[in-house]
Design a protein around this motif. Structure first.
Motif, PDB file in Angstrom:
ATOM      1  N   ASP A  54       0.841  -1.322   0.139  1.00  0.00           N
ATOM      2  CA  ASP A  54       0.017  -0.034  -0.157  1.00  0.00           C
ATOM      3  C   ASP A  54       0.929   1.299   0.078  1.00  0.00           C
ATOM      4  N   LEU A  55       2.164   1.161  -0.016  1.00  0.00           N
ATOM      5  CA  LEU A  55       3.027   2.421  -0.002  1.00  0.00           C
ATOM      6  C   LEU A  55       3.389   2.674  -1.443  1.00  0.00           C
ATOM      7  N   THR A  56       3.511   4.016  -1.347  1.00  0.00           N
ATOM      8  CA  THR A  56       3.907   4.627  -2.797  1.00  0.00           C
ATOM      9  C   THR A  56       5.377   4.524  -2.846  1.00  0.00           C
ATOM     10  N   ALA A  57       5.982   4.369  -3.927  1.00  0.00           N
ATOM     11  CA  ALA A  57       7.553   4.116  -4.362  1.00  0.00           C
ATOM     12  C   ALA A  57       8.109   5.352  -3.438  1.00  0.00           C
ATOM     13  N   GLY A  58       9.350   5.000  -2.755  1.00  0.00           N
ATOM     14  CA  GLY A  58       9.960   5.964  -1.992  1.00  0.00           C
ATOM     15  C   GLY A  58      10.764   5.219  -0.915  1.00  0.00           C
ATOM     16  N   SER A  59      11.474   6.164  -0.129  1.00  0.00           N
ATOM     17  CA  SER A  59      12.239   5.585   0.756  1.00  0.00           C
ATOM     18  C   SER A  59      11.469   5.698   2.363  1.00  0.00           C
ATOM     19  N   TYR A  60      11.665   4.648   3.158  1.00  0.00           N
ATOM     20  CA  TYR A  60      11.193   4.769   4.454  1.00  0.00           C
ATOM     21  C   TYR A  60      11.987   4.196   5.631  1.00  0.00           C
TER      22      TYR A  60
END
Length: 78
Positions: A54-60
């Motif tokens: 459910d997360l958008t592309a990117g860094s976490y």
């Protein structure tokens, strides 16, 4: 922790020779916003799967707190 970068929608955390214990994992956006927090039970030689589809592309930042300490890692979702 694998895979990183994540393309499958799941992060796997493997625990080898870890005593059974309760833990809390938290997933934060890079700006510090808490996205998800869960209490989980870790068992010896187990793999915990954390859904991230459910997360958008990117860094976490994924952190895990147990009675043995706190660890955090940057993950990339593609």
């Amino acid at each position: 922790m694998y895979p990183n970068p994540v393309t499958s929608g799941l992060i796997n955390l493997s625990f080898i020779n870890s005593p059974e214990s309760a833990a809390v994992y938290e997933l934060h956006a890079m700006n510090g916003t808490l996205i998800r927090s869960r209490i989980v039970t870790i068992t010896e030689n187990a793999t915990l799967q954390i859904p991230v589809e459910d997360l958008t592309a990117g860094s976490y930042i994924l952190s895990l707190k147990t009675n043995q300490g706190l660890g955090a890692r940057k993950i990339v979702v593609r």
